[in-house]
Design a protein around this motif. Structure first.
Motif, PDB file in Angstrom:
ATOM      1  N   GLU A 241       0.965  -1.263  -0.050  1.00  0.00           N
ATOM      2  CA  GLU A 241      -0.028   0.142   0.019  1.00  0.00           C
ATOM      3  C   GLU A 241       0.923   1.198  -0.011  1.00  0.00           C
ATOM      4  N   GLN A 242       2.114   1.174   0.592  1.00  0.00           N
ATOM      5  CA  GLN A 242       2.793   2.214   0.509  1.00  0.00           C
ATOM      6  C   GLN A 242       3.538   2.583  -1.122  1.00  0.00           C
ATOM      7  N   ASN A 243       4.128   1.824  -1.440  1.00  0.00           N
ATOM      8  CA  ASN A 243       4.812   2.176  -2.620  1.00  0.00           C
ATOM      9  C   ASN A 243       4.047   1.645  -4.082  1.00  0.00           C
ATOM     10  N   LEU A 244       3.020   0.772  -3.712  1.00  0.00           N
ATOM     11  CA  LEU A 244       2.052   0.418  -4.711  1.00  0.00           C
ATOM     12  C   LEU A 244       2.878  -0.961  -5.569  1.00  0.00           C
ATOM     13  N   TYR A 245       3.686  -1.351  -5.148  1.00  0.00           N
ATOM     14  CA  TYR A 245       4.583  -2.455  -5.701  1.00  0.00           C
ATOM     15  C   TYR A 245       3.584  -3.630  -5.637  1.00  0.00           C
ATOM     16  N   SER A 246       3.485  -4.280  -6.790  1.00  0.00           N
ATOM     17  CA  SER A 246       2.461  -5.498  -6.745  1.00  0.00           C
ATOM     18  C   SER A 246       2.894  -6.779  -7.641  1.00  0.00           C
TER      19      SER A 246
ATOM     20  N   PHE B 249       1.268  -0.577  -9.187  1.00  0.00           N
ATOM     21  CA  PHE B 249      -0.238  -0.368  -9.603  1.00  0.00           C
ATOM     22  C   PHE B 249      -1.077   0.124  -8.429  1.00  0.00           C
ATOM     23  N   PRO B 250      -1.981   0.695  -8.587  1.00  0.00           N
ATOM     24  CA  PRO B 250      -3.096   0.669  -7.427  1.00  0.00           C
ATOM     25  C   PRO B 250      -3.790  -0.613  -7.399  1.00  0.00           C
ATOM     26  N   HIS B 251      -4.834  -0.582  -6.465  1.00  0.00           N
ATOM     27  CA  HIS B 251      -5.376  -2.039  -6.307  1.00  0.00           C
ATOM     28  C   HIS B 251      -5.851  -2.539  -7.593  1.00  0.00           C
ATOM     29  N   LEU B 252      -5.708  -3.550  -8.115  1.00  0.00           N
ATOM     30  CA  LEU B 252      -6.209  -4.147  -9.334  1.00  0.00           C
ATOM     31  C   LEU B 252      -7.228  -5.174  -9.290  1.00  0.00           C
ATOM     32  N   HIS B 253      -8.557  -5.237  -9.754  1.00  0.00           N
ATOM     33  CA  HIS B 253      -9.259  -6.221  -9.435  1.00  0.00           C
ATOM     34  C   HIS B 253      -9.035  -7.317  -9.966  1.00  0.00           C
TER      35      HIS B 253
ATOM     36  N   GLY C 267       9.696   6.945 -14.856  1.00  0.00           N
ATOM     37  CA  GLY C 267       9.652   5.601 -14.756  1.00  0.00           C
ATOM     38  C   GLY C 267       8.488   5.164 -13.888  1.00  0.00           C
ATOM     39  N   PRO C 268       7.925   3.602 -13.965  1.00  0.00           N
ATOM     40  CA  PRO C 268       7.150   3.298 -13.486  1.00  0.00           C
ATOM     41  C   PRO C 268       6.944   3.496 -11.974  1.00  0.00           C
ATOM     42  N   GLN C 269       8.102   3.415 -11.369  1.00  0.00           N
ATOM     43  CA  GLN C 269       8.183   3.546  -9.898  1.00  0.00           C
ATOM     44  C   GLN C 269       7.844   5.093  -9.205  1.00  0.00           C
ATOM     45  N   LEU C 270       8.478   6.018 -10.077  1.00  0.00           N
ATOM     46  CA  LEU C 270       8.443   7.220  -9.962  1.00  0.00           C
ATOM     47  C   LEU C 270       7.021   7.908 -10.277  1.00  0.00           C
ATOM     48  N   ALA C 271       6.469   7.462 -11.458  1.00  0.00           N
ATOM     49  CA  ALA C 271       5.277   7.845 -12.014  1.00  0.00           C
ATOM     50  C   ALA C 271       4.190   7.373 -10.771  1.00  0.00           C
ATOM     51  N   MET C 272       4.162   6.398 -10.215  1.00  0.00           N
ATOM     52  CA  MET C 272       3.332   5.659  -9.277  1.00  0.00           C
ATOM     53  C   MET C 272       3.288   6.849  -8.034  1.00  0.00           C
ATOM     54  N   LYS C 273       4.410   7.372  -7.523  1.00  0.00           N
ATOM     55  CA  LYS C 273       4.599   8.144  -6.487  1.00  0.00           C
ATOM     56  C   LYS C 273       4.100   9.322  -6.991  1.00  0.00           C
TER      57      LYS C 273
END
Length: 792
Positions: A27-32, A56-60, A173-179
């Motif tokens: 939930e902190q860094n959204l790594y899934s 990712f955010p929470h994916l269904h 990048g994906p990690q920074l974009a998610m931040k």
């Protein structure tokens, strides 16, 4: 299963499929980590299912997504798809869209409402709503509340795709974009378009240069006020955190900001334009200007608060004649008989002042008896006040009268071992809850009647303020430290400023008692303190040696030293290598690789796990890099890896490393492995507050940027029994002669002395690179008080 390339772009590599299970989601860094059943893909994949990783955010689960990225091969788990960006797939027919909108994903939208939306907006209904939510106003069955719920849900399921693609195009990048997405959610693209410089303050990992590149991409003027303001704030923040300053002068801030703004070779920014934005930042309360000094509010109020609370402690007068001198001397005599010691006059003076003053500063170098004095203060306080030193004699709701604290866990442990009493870190005393701050503050003070703080040289201005504002009424404070050691990592130089103020009772211990035990290490430390290098530095003594070698020979020499120590029965716990720099052939990173192979080599059956370029093994010596109060482990603590678990072996399906910090076991999952590093060799800064039986100190000219007297002094004084210096005598001599030229800019001493009068702003022109009246920046009738908030 290869699809036509033009479906997703000629060079896009993708996996489209149904999410079967979310294996892991942070939930902190959204790594899934997801398990996906493949529908279509551009890749040669061995199975019908694949593990997909990314941020990712929470994916269904049981929903279809397309993931764009690259296929990788995990050494243990085989093929995985590493995602850079993704999108949620939605139906393309009217019937499919009606079914989608009336599903459980969109609360409040039934089938009839969904039919009305599709009838009005057609098969492109979802795209139209995302592009312009106002289109829902034309549909009678959708009121404002339903419209908001629908738009929020669509953004959650669909809008993120557009945001991630846009951020990817901007070079994130994906990690920074998610931040970035975590910080702003659906407002992400709006904020980036309106003021990308806001990211500097809101998103960790984005500095001014990165934000400025983004600003250029979207066409923001080089003279934009937001750009100049961001450069000002970044300059003062960077300089304070890197150099330890509490403030910058107005001239320094203008010069540093101009250098930063000029890096992009855009339009020339003049000093007057920067000064204008400094005024604006002051009006917005984002900086505070006092005299020619410019502060970030955090450091300004920390300094002001510390001054107020120190003066509050010093105003207490009831301790001056608390005990007749005859009673003190009688109690001291009993203590000397009990401990079989005889205190020197300065030590007696320190104990007496501690007990009969509201506050005492006790300073001295190694071997001068600071620990002996602390123990004497504790014992005599208990005797004279008639209180027990056994914590078990106190009820749970009762406060133990004597509190012993230090900045780090290792320093607290040393303090506890020396006194036989419990000692804790400052963070633990104040009960730090991370983002929620401290439980103890001015509204909920700590208990206790006597507070002793050790290793005060390590205490920065912010934590000092937090400690003092949590003090109860009528508490005595003793602050102990060595003023010649390195200053705190954070801004400020609290111990030096308190000593320089000369308003606090102070005892300086100068007699060296450990010298009588034949410690040449102590002699060397005091020579270095005076800026001298002994003529016999290369001659071996019983507890010290100097092995001359070049930087190229360093690893070979250290290998021989460590092998010799191991052959004599010493372990990694006994030997600490201390170096000033991380990079380079004789840097911490390279030495740790060498030392791991010497102290803890790979053997059959020994578990290991790779993280980036580092291989961790069971039995490795580990250094904690961040405070983790929930686990009672703090920056600078040293532990040992006691267990390694692979993802396939546990219910969380994650790689794990368990580190024991003196019996306190902390479990880290892979996304938290950056919170620790190897500690076979560590920086001199990280060693503060600790002592080690054997210290090995490499010192070569390649370290020249870091070499200075207080750094070398700090390293040498970490050694308890034996010191081995490896390197170049010239480098050692140069470092000792290099006193700390980068003097920290603080105003604590002046404010304690009451000499901080605020000048009129027009007097500042003496410090500026240009006359203010010629700048025409509207400051003619403004004083610094116009920038300042009132400090209670």
């Amino acid at each position: 299963m290869q699809e036509s390339a033009d479906l997703f772009g000629e060079n896009e590599r993708y996996v489209k499929g149904l999410v079967k299970v979310v294996i892991f989601h942070n939930e902190q860094n959204l790594y899934s980590v997801l398990k996906v059943r493949i529908h279509e893909t551009s890749e040669e994949i061995e199975d019908k299912e694949i593990t997909v990783t990314g941020y990712f955010p929470h994916l269904h689960e049981d929903e279809t997504y397309t993931f764009f990225g690259s296929l990788t091969n995990h050494p243990k788990f085989g093929q995985q798809f590493q995602t850079e960006h993704f999108r949620k797939e939605v139906p393309e027919t009217k019937e499919g869209i009606i079914q989608y909108l009336s599903s459980d994903l969109f609360k409040g939208i039934g089938k009839k409402t969904a039919e009305a939306i599709v009838e009005k907006l057609g098969e492109s209904a979802i795209t139209k709503i995302l592009q312009n939510p106002q289109v829902l106003d034309t549909i009678p069955k959708v009121n404002k509340d339903k419209a908001k719920q629908l738009v929020d849900a669509l953004i959650s399921h669909q809008g993120l795709e557009q945001i991630m693609i846009s951020l990817n195009q901007f070079g994130f990048g994906p990690q920074l974009a998610m931040k970035v997405y975590q910080a702003y959610q659906d407002r992400t693209l709006t904020i980036i378009q309106e003021n990308p410089y806001q990211l500097v303050n809101d998103v960790e990992g984005i500095g001014f240069i990165r934000a400025d590149e983004l600003g250029q991409q979207i066409g923001i003027s080089g003279k934009s006020p937001e750009r100049i303001k961001a450069a000002c704030l970044y300059s003062i923040d960077y300089q304070c955190l890197q150099e330890g300053h509490v403030f910058l002068t107005l001239e320094q801030l203008i010069v540093k900001t101009k250098e930063l703004l000029d890096h992009s070779k855009q339009e020339t920014i003049h000093e007057t334009e920067i000064a204008n934005e400094i005024i604006a930042l002051g009006n917005e309360k984002k900086i505070i200007v006092e005299e020619e000094r410019v502060y970030l509010p955090t450091f300004y109020y920390a300094e002001q608060g510390l001054v107020k609370n120190i003066k509050k402690v010093l105003e207490q007068t009831e301790y001056q004649d608390l005990f007749p001198e005859s009673e003190f001397l009688l109690s001291l005599g009993h203590l000397e008989d009990k401990m079989k010691v005889q205190y020197a006059p300065t030590q007696r003076d320190a104990i007496q002042k501690a007990l009969m003053s509201p506050m005492l500063l006790l300073t001295g170098g190694p071997g001068t008896g600071k620990t002996t004095v602390i123990k004497g203060i504790v014992e005599l306080y208990a005797d004279l006040h008639g209180c027990s030193l056994d914590p078990q004699d106190y009820k749970k709701e009762e406060s133990f009268p004597i509190l012993l604290v230090a900045p780090t866990g290792r320093a607290a442990k040393r303090m506890s071992e020396a006194t036989g009493m419990p000692a804790v870190t400052i963070h633990r005393l104040l009960k730090w809850n991370g983002a929620d701050g401290f439980e103890h503050d001015e509204n909920n003070p700590i208990g206790g009647k006597l507070l002793i703080v050790d290793e005060v040289s390590m205490v920065d201005i912010w934590i000092a303020n937090q400690l003092f504002k949590a003090l109860p009424e009528n508490i005595q404070v003793v602050m102990v430290g060595d003023e010649d050691q390195l200053p705190s990592v954070g801004p400020g130089q609290v111990l030096r400023d308190l000593l320089a103020s000369d308003i606090i009772p102070t005892v300086r211990l100068t007699d060296i008692y450990r010298q009588a035990e034949g410690s040449s290490i102590i002699e060397l430390a005091h020579d270095i303190k005076q800026g001298r290098l002994p003529q016999n530095i290369t001659a071996p003594t019983s507890d010290r040696s100097f092995i001359q070698c070049s930087q190229a020979q360093m690893k070979e020499v250290i290998e021989k030293v460590i092998k010799s120590a191991i052959n004599k029965g010493y372990t990694a716990k006994d030997v600490q290598i201390l170096a000033p720099m991380y990079k380079g052939p004789a840097g911490i990173d390279q030495l740790n690789k060498l030392l791991q192979e010497l102290f803890n080599p790979k053997t059959p059956g020994k578990r290991e796990m790779q993280f980036g370029e580092v291989m961790y093994r069971n039995g490795d010596k580990i250094l904690q890099l961040v405070n983790q109060p929930d686990s009672n482990v703090f920056n600078g603590d040293i532990g040992e890896i006691v267990s390694i678990f692979y993802a396939k072996e546990n219910t969380e399906k994650q790689d794990m490393i368990v580190v024991s910090f003196d019996g306190n076991e902390v479990t880290y999952t892979k996304q938290d492995f950056n919170q620790f590093t190897h500690a076979f060799c560590c920086s001199i800064h990280k060693s503060q507050g600790s002592e080690f039986p054997i210290v090995v100190m490499p010192i070569v000219k390649g370290y020249y940027r870091m070499l200075r007297r207080n750094l070398i002094y700090t390293a040498i004084t970490r050694s308890k029994r034996s010191l081995v210096i490896c390197g170049e005598k010239d480098a050692l001599q140069w470092g000792i002669s290099n006193s700390d030229s980068s003097e920290r800019q603080t105003s604590l001493m002046q404010k304690l002395c009451g000499s901080s009068e605020v000048d009129e702003i027009d007097e500042l022109q003496k410090e500026l690179p240009f006359p203010i009246e010629d700048a025409n920046i509207g400051m003619e009738n403004i004083t610094p008080y116009d920038f300042m908030e009132i400090v209670e």
